[in-house]
Design an enzyme around this catalytic site. Structure first.
Site, PDB file in Angstrom:
ATOM      1  N   MET A 220      88.093  54.209 -64.880  1.00 53.75           N
ATOM      2  CA  MET A 220      88.554  55.845 -65.741  1.00 53.75           C
ATOM      3  C   MET A 220      87.493  55.307 -67.366  1.00 53.75           C
ATOM      4  SD  MET A 220      89.672  57.906 -63.929  1.00 53.75           S
ATOM      5  CE  MET A 220      90.429  59.340 -65.423  1.00 53.75           C
TER       6      MET A 220
ATOM      7  N   ASN B  21      87.350  34.788 -71.174  1.00 54.85           N
ATOM      8  CA  ASN B  21      87.227  36.074 -71.071  1.00 54.85           C
ATOM      9  C   ASN B  21      88.602  36.316 -72.377  1.00 54.85           C
ATOM     10  OD1 ASN B  21      85.735  38.570 -71.420  1.00 54.85           O
ATOM     11  ND2 ASN B  21      87.384  39.243 -70.467  1.00 54.85           N
ATOM     12  N   GLU B  22      88.742  36.446 -72.970  1.00 52.98           N
ATOM     13  CA  GLU B  22      90.233  37.462 -73.574  1.00 52.98           C
ATOM     14  C   GLU B  22      91.195  36.088 -73.426  1.00 52.98           C
ATOM     15  OE1 GLU B  22      90.426  41.591 -73.450  1.00 52.98           O
ATOM     16  OE2 GLU B  22      89.338  41.563 -75.272  1.00 52.98           O
TER      17      GLU B  22
ATOM     18  N   GLU C 101      83.537  43.027 -77.662  1.00 54.65           N
ATOM     19  CA  GLU C 101      83.493  44.781 -76.978  1.00 54.65           C
ATOM     20  C   GLU C 101      83.892  45.520 -77.953  1.00 54.65           C
ATOM     21  OE1 GLU C 101      85.589  43.931 -73.825  1.00 54.65           O
ATOM     22  OE2 GLU C 101      84.748  42.293 -72.557  1.00 54.65           O
TER      23      GLU C 101
ATOM     24  N   TRP D 201      93.737  51.773 -69.915  1.00 51.41           N
ATOM     25  CA  TRP D 201      94.391  50.420 -70.003  1.00 51.41           C
ATOM     26  C   TRP D 201      95.776  50.963 -71.036  1.00 51.41           C
ATOM     27  CZ3 TRP D 201      94.834  48.729 -74.925  1.00 51.41           C
ATOM     28  CH2 TRP D 201      93.653  48.185 -75.990  1.00 51.41           C
TER      29      TRP D 201
ATOM     30  N   ARG E 144      93.284  39.570 -62.272  1.00 51.80           N
ATOM     31  CA  ARG E 144      92.067  38.741 -62.805  1.00 51.80           C
ATOM     32  C   ARG E 144      93.290  37.507 -64.049  1.00 51.80           C
ATOM     33  NH1 ARG E 144      89.162  41.673 -68.524  1.00 51.80           N
ATOM     34  NH2 ARG E 144      90.670  43.077 -68.670  1.00 51.80           N
TER      35      ARG E 144
END
Ligand code: GAL
Length: 658
Positions: A366, A141-142, A316, A324, A103
């Site tokens: 994960m 996003n971010e 979030e 990560w 991304r």
């Protein structure tokens, strides 16, 4: 006051309704959707499919949830990249193209991307801008995450040349401002200017600073254009953006936040702490491995409040292990609740969790969710449930304000200067700033983060841990302020073009304190020396300045040779080295006393925060802890918890007189 990040496109449609009803039952009010859904919204150029999203909104809204819609621009789809390959950014460390496959694979200087990103944003905003269930918007996003602020592309180079021309008008001015006579770097024309990357050894610092300013401007321009498109079609909705930690955007965060209705922050205390404290000694890190450092999240919360001078949201919130960081521990039981309450205490008006259910596939399989991938509730579910019950009962109100008498002056510009001019490997702008912040928090003080542009009148104590560039306007405001000032080393040492100030450091600050920095040295972090203050010994380390002081300047702390390290003139203090936590606490409490600000010596791992008439108390320790009786008696009565705090627990005290 609670919400969730949900990806209807990840789940079969028959699951949506049950999910929505369960969200509502859990006490969630907002659902953020759509930020990565471009390939499902536009599978080929101009072929839009919004029906599925309409149905998702309808299902969520029927359950009583409010929608936060996003522009899907953080994930340009494959067909778009294939059609306009120049969208891809170029890695500034290798010169290689950064490929499709994850991304944020876009270049802020790509005219193709700006056009296409605004086009899809407009299509989404047109469709949902007036939708009664869509109450707010998130841009992208971010932004700038994954080191995407800078690109080494030819688009970036051309845009940089244009930017330089606008800023310096003629090439002679640029040559003189940057000092390009050094190493025969002189230019005859703006079209010759390269990006300061991939050179044999270090490039000109003024050139680097210009490139950082330019890259930041590109991000802001892109983002502002998107806000404009959303506002055009959704004039009655709010627009926010979910920020990453401020130092990681590499962008002027104040400017980035300027046109938003409020700022949001993505809070991943464990993942982020693992990266932030990667080099910290084990004994300092391990106690907080599953909680995050007691000051780490609030450092970001206070900065989020600071960049907009307003309350903020958590868009979030980490619900369990992430995927990560270098290592991804599980939060201690109770921490998801504690982090959420801590955000509220520091000025959050809403906390949304990332994500509803753990994805069984792809990159983040994960990464925990509120629910596991078999749909069973994870630990976080129970904590959100408890949190909601407490929010219902407590008298805490969104919209109430945090007030502070203490401010830290910060800015991305200061970070850039210290990153460009490294000088000593153990000087980290972030660590220096954090050390001051943490010392203040351990003294029980609420801290605002302000920029040099902000009004200083409400503050009694203003600290600039790292402020290498200062302008006269700020000095004038300091002169007119009632505050006591503390400046850390490097203050005022550079011009706005990152050259040495002509009158030696601290440059313009000499108007507040008549001292001169005669020389600067940096030393290894394991070779610290001693600092004496009020007959006690502390550490001086990493960065050290030799001072010449004028008459009337008081020496407060000295080194082993009795040379001054901390000096004072009137209400201005200057610290000519990096120091240790004990010194910062002792020294800052002595300054606070002069400024008539009450401080406390909080028990280790206890933190307090006041938001209007409520004081929140947090226990980050694995042991139960009792609150100091003095503190409780003075404040009022408990509306949540009690004087004895269980491990990872909190209490809320309502002030007696309100
Ligand atoms: C955030 C990001 C989310 C997700 C999350 C995982 O930084 O906005 O999309 O990747 O991290 O922790």
């Amino acid at each position: 006051m609670l919400g969730i990040c949900y990806y209807p496109e990840h789940w079969p449609e028959h699951m949506w309704q049950k999910d929505a009803l369960e969200m509502k039952k859990l006490g969630l009010e907002f659902v953020r959707i759509g930020e990565f859904a471009w390939s499902r919204l536009e599978s080929e150029e101009g072929i839009y499919s919004f029906e599925w999203l309409d149905r998702a909104i309808e299902t969520l809204a029927s359950a009583g949830l409010k929608i936060i819609m996003c522009t899907p621009t953080a994930t340009p789809p494959k067909w778009l990249i294939d059609k306009y390959p120049s969208i891809l950014p170029v890695d500034i460390n290798t010169g290689n193209l950064r490929g499709f496959g994850s991304r944020r694979h876009y270049d802020f200087s790509s005219p193709d991307y700006l056009r296409e990103a605004l086009k899809i944003s407009e299509v989404v905003a047109e469709r949902y801008g007036q939708h009664s269930d869509v109450v707010g918007w998130q841009t992208d996003n971010e932004i700038a995450c994954h080191d995407t602020c800078h690109s080494g592309s030819s688009n970036a180079r051309q845009a940089f040349q244009k930017w330089c021309k606008q800023k310096y008008s003629d090439i002679a001015s640029l040559n003189s401002a940057w000092g390009t006579v050094f190493w025969s770097m002189e230019y005859q024309d703006f079209s010759q200017i390269e990006l300061p990357i991939l050179a044999v050894t270090e490039t000109n610092p003024a050139h680097q600073l210009a490139y950082r300013r330019f890259s930041s401007d590109q991000v802001i321009q892109f983002h502002d254009s998107m806000i404009k498109v959303i506002k055009k079609h959704a004039p009655n909705s709010w627009v926010t953006h979910n920020f990453i930690p401020m130092a990681d955007t590499q962008t002027d965060n104040h400017a980035l936040a300027k046109n938003l209705d409020f700022v949001s922050y993505d809070n991943y205390p464990l993942g982020r702490s693992d990266l932030f404290f990667a080099n910290a000694p084990k004994e300092n890190f391990k106690p907080y491995m599953r909680t995050g450092h007691p000051d780490y999240s609030s450092y970001a919360f206070d900065q989020s409040r600071g960049i907009s001078n307003n309350n903020f949201w958590i868009m979030e919130q980490q619900p369990g292990p992430v995927n990560w960081a270098n290592h991804n521990p599980r939060p201690e039981k109770g921490m998801v609740r504690l982090w959420s309450w801590q955000a509220f205490a520091h000025g959050a008006d809403c906390v949304c969790f990332f994500r509803w259910r753990q994805a069984p596939f792809a990159q983040e399989q994960m990464h925990a969710g509120i629910k596991r991938n078999d749909n069973s509730p994870s630990q976080a579910w129970h904590e959100v449930k408890q949190l909601n019950a407490e929010l219902q009962q407590s008298i805490f109100k969104a919209g109430s304000k945090v007030k502070s008498k203490v401010a830290i002056v910060t800015g991305t510009l200061f970070q850039w200067v210290t990153e460009i001019e490294i000088q000593g490997k153990s000087y980290s702008h972030l660590e220096v700033e954090f050390s001051y912040y943490s010392a203040l928090r351990q003294l029980g003080l609420a801290v605002d983060f302000i920029s040099t542009e902000d009004d200083l009148s409400q503050y009694d104590m203003i600290i600039a841990p790292c402020m290498p560039i200062v302008d006269q306007n700020f000095i004038d405001k300091c002169k007119n302020s009632k505050a006591h000032f503390v400046f850390g080393p490097r203050a005022g040492a550079k011009t706005k073009e990152l050259s040495l100030v002509p009158n030696l450091g601290p440059g313009l600050l000499q108007q507040l304190i008549p001292i001169k920095v005669l020389s600067t040295e940096t030393i290894r972090p394991d070779c610290s020396e001693s600092l004496s203050f009020n007959d006690r010994k502390y550490e001086s380390c990493c960065w050290r300045e030799e001072l010449e002081i004028s008459a009337g300047v008081e020496i407060l702390a000295i080194d082993e040779k009795a040379d001054p390290i901390v000096v004072k003139y009137g209400r201005t203090h200057y610290i000519a080295s990096l120091t240790c936590d004990h010194f910062l606490q002792d020294f800052l409490s002595s300054v606070a006393e002069k400024a008539k600000i009450n401080t406390l010596r909080l028990p280790k791992d206890i933190r307090i925060m006041q938001r209007e008439n409520l004081t929140f108390v947090f226990n980050y320790a694995s042991e139960p802890q009792s609150l100091p009786t003095k503190l409780v008696d003075k404040l009022g009565h408990f509306v949540l918890g009690s004087k004895k705090l269980a491990p990872y627990d909190l209490a809320i005290i309502q002030h007696a007189n309100e």
